[in-house]
Design a protein around this motif. Structure first.
Motif, PDB file in Angstrom:
ATOM      1  N   UNK A 168      13.737  57.329  39.443  1.00 36.56           N
ATOM      2  CA  UNK A 168      12.541  58.163  39.459  1.00 36.56           C
ATOM      3  C   UNK A 168      11.327  57.334  39.053  1.00 36.56           C
ATOM      4  N   UNK A 169      10.183  57.851  39.398  1.00 37.55           N
ATOM      5  CA  UNK A 169       8.936  57.393  38.811  1.00 37.55           C
ATOM      6  C   UNK A 169       8.672  58.212  37.554  1.00 37.55           C
ATOM      7  N   UNK A 170       8.174  57.543  36.535  1.00 36.15           N
ATOM      8  CA  UNK A 170       7.688  58.221  35.330  1.00 36.15           C
ATOM      9  C   UNK A 170       6.469  57.417  34.883  1.00 36.15           C
ATOM     10  N   UNK A 205      15.979  54.440  46.235  1.00 33.50           N
ATOM     11  CA  UNK A 205      15.000  55.516  46.348  1.00 33.50           C
ATOM     12  C   UNK A 205      14.539  55.930  44.957  1.00 33.50           C
ATOM     13  N   UNK A 206      13.215  56.055  44.786  1.00 31.89           N
ATOM     14  CA  UNK A 206      12.630  56.518  43.533  1.00 31.89           C
ATOM     15  C   UNK A 206      11.812  57.782  43.794  1.00 31.89           C
ATOM     16  N   UNK A 207      12.220  58.896  43.200  1.00 28.13           N
ATOM     17  CA  UNK A 207      11.497  60.153  43.383  1.00 28.13           C
ATOM     18  C   UNK A 207      10.203  60.144  42.575  1.00 28.13           C
ATOM     19  N   UNK A 208       9.198  60.828  43.076  1.00 34.41           N
ATOM     20  CA  UNK A 208       7.928  61.008  42.383  1.00 34.41           C
ATOM     21  C   UNK A 208       7.808  62.472  42.004  1.00 34.41           C
ATOM     22  N   UNK A 209       7.557  62.786  40.757  1.00 33.40           N
ATOM     23  CA  UNK A 209       7.472  62.011  39.538  1.00 33.40           C
ATOM     24  C   UNK A 209       8.160  62.858  38.475  1.00 33.40           C
ATOM     25  N   UNK A 210       9.033  62.272  37.656  1.00 31.56           N
ATOM     26  CA  UNK A 210       9.729  63.049  36.629  1.00 31.56           C
ATOM     27  C   UNK A 210       8.824  63.253  35.420  1.00 31.56           C
ATOM     28  N   UNK A 211       8.700  64.512  35.003  1.00 28.77           N
ATOM     29  CA  UNK A 211       7.810  64.893  33.900  1.00 28.77           C
ATOM     30  C   UNK A 211       8.588  65.759  32.909  1.00 28.77           C
ATOM     31  N   UNK A 214      12.729  68.987  34.072  1.00 23.97           N
ATOM     32  CA  UNK A 214      14.085  69.018  33.517  1.00 23.97           C
ATOM     33  C   UNK A 214      14.987  69.955  34.321  1.00 23.97           C
ATOM     34  N   UNK A 215      16.195  69.496  34.598  1.00 28.04           N
ATOM     35  CA  UNK A 215      17.154  70.319  35.321  1.00 28.04           C
ATOM     36  C   UNK A 215      16.903  70.419  36.811  1.00 28.04           C
ATOM     37  N   UNK A 216      15.981  69.659  37.359  1.00 28.26           N
ATOM     38  CA  UNK A 216      15.706  69.719  38.798  1.00 28.26           C
ATOM     39  C   UNK A 216      16.969  69.306  39.566  1.00 28.26           C
TER      40      UNK A 216
END
Length: 454
Positions: free
Chosen positions: A119-121, A418-424, A437-439
């Motif tokens: 992920x992106x953070x 693969x990096x998902x945008x954006x974990x918060x 969270x929990x996605x």
């Protein structure tokens, strides 16, 4: 002695047959190794007093110490990395344990093929009161939650920008504390970081649109606007000097995965009316040829400097890949062929129902084919689809299915990760790119990649 290295005696003159190529400080010690171009390594106040590595027709260009000080890596001009450790010296190319490497056009980890999900953070190092920050501030528990939500040896892409993440808002001087916290947390959970040094727009950094002149050498200038903080400015160093300090500080961290010199580069022009924070959508490309040459120069010089300072970690391009100025069509391959780039990048914000988005000139399929043609791996450095719980938004579950379809198609075509945008820490209620969270996208793609190494 050299610089702040202490004098511990002279080399045996009879053992020196070529010039000194690199001095390698030993962690947790005042000692160091002196490596010559022909492969001789002499130790001073070290556990390896003297040794030699076989360089063949190549020559030594750099080196770095093991984090625990028990050995070193030697980098050769032909790209080989040799290792030396207490009691044994290896003269054959060896990828250090825990380092993401290359085998042909494929990524490896611990000598095995490496396909990753992550992920992106970008906001991870935001720390209000210490730095200016960019994005949400994460508590220690929230930061740990991001790293613990992923399988071990995943990649997390962060912003390490001088102007928002590495300068103290009170003193206006470099302060590594917030970035240290991120590196320490990643190491605790066995994760790797892609570290972006700056970005195209400068919004969270030097407040300067990176134009043709910047890529042609302006990155060595200081852009420090006093209005960025209480009269001090938040970018006291040039990009060039900050890059050197950043790389030297974190090059031995077990959490380091790859370096990214700049996020979404393009050598375009921004009208003064929109400079610096509103350039997106208003930029122009007066000269595509000159822009591609400037970008190639930038990566040749900057990527080369990273390789010299840190010969064991890869450099990833950070490119958006959809036809930006200097990167249109075949110019993407020309710039990406720079020896300063090891791993190519594209960012996928195409509609969720387009697994391989883009056109026949600048689409994802074209970028993957170009990567294959020049023999380098390519990654989806950002993959974003809007979703949320607000009426009219796509549900998280439906979005997870689209992420999975995209990742399946792109990994099958040759993408390395693969990096998902954006974990918060908490997803927005409204439609957004947030991964909260929990996605369900996290377990779906973790399962797809299947253990990441193999």
């Amino acid at each position: 002695a050299f610089g702040d290295a202490k004098f511990f005696g002279a080399d045996n003159a009879s053992a020196i047959s070529s010039s000194v190529a690199h001095i390698i400080p030993v962690p947790l010690s005042a000692g160091y190794w002196v490596a010559t171009r022909d492969g001789t390594v002499n130790g001073f106040m070290t556990s390896i007093a003297s040794s030699r590595v076989t360089v063949g027709t190549s020559w030594v260009v750099g080196g770095a110490a093991y984090p625990n000080g028990t050995g070193y890596w030697i980098a050769l001009a032909d790209g080989a990395v040799l290792s030396g450790a207490v009691g044994a010296i290896s003269s054959s190319p060896a990828q250090p344990s825990g380092i993401i490497g290359l085998q042909g056009s494929h990524l490896t980890l611990n000598g095995l093929p490496y396909t990753f999900f992550g992920v992106n953070a970008y906001e991870a190092a935001t720390s209000w009161g210490e730095n200016a920050g960019c994005g949400s501030e994460l508590t220690n528990d929230q930061l740990d939650s991001i790293f613990s939500s992923l399988p071990p040896n995943s990649l997390v892409r962060i912003w390490a920008f001088q102007g928002s993440m590495a300068t103290n808002v009170t003193t206006g001087q470099i302060d590594w504390g917030p970035l240290n916290r991120v590196f320490n947390a990643a190491e605790q959970f066995g994760q790797k970081l892609i570290v972006a040094v700056s970005d195209q727009g400068g919004t969270c950094d030097n407040q300067h649109w990176q134009d043709l002149a910047w890529y042609s050498g302006g990155f060595q200038n200081v852009y420090n606007l006093p209005g960025n903080s209480a009269g001090t400015g938040l970018t006291p160093l040039s990009y060039w000097q900050y890059l050197q300090e950043l790389v030297q500080r974190y090059r031995t961290s077990p959490a380091l995965g790859m370096w990214e010199p700049i996020s979404e580069p393009e050598a375009s022009s921004c009208p003064a009316l929109f400079e610096p924070t509103n350039c997106g959508g208003h930029q122009t490309c007066p000269d595509e040829v000159a822009a591609s040459q400037a970008l190639r120069y930038f990566f040749d010089v900057v990527g080369g400097e990273i390789h010299t300072l840190d010969p064991v970690h890869l450099v990833e391009s950070g490119t958006l890949g959809s036809g930006q100025c200097g990167l249109e069509g075949s110019d993407f391959a020309y710039v990406s062929a720079s020896p300063g780039i090891d791993v190519l990048s594209y960012h996928d914000y195409y509609p969720g129902d387009e697994p391989m988005g883009g056109d026949q000139w600048n689409g994802i399929a074209v970028r993957i084919a170009q990567a294959i043609s020049i023999g380098k791996p390519i990654i989806a450095g950002e993959m974003g689809i809007t979703g949320g719980s607000y009426p009219g938004c796509e549900s998280d579950a439906a979005r997870a299915d689209e992420f999975e379809a995209k990742a399946t198609s792109q990994l099958s075509a040759g993408t390395a990760g693969v990096l998902l945008w954006d974990e918060v820490p908490s997803a927005s209620v409204s439609c957004s790119y947030d991964i909260g969270p929990g996605d369900p996208a996290i377990p779906a793609l973790s399962s797809l990649v299947g253990g990441l190494v193999g």
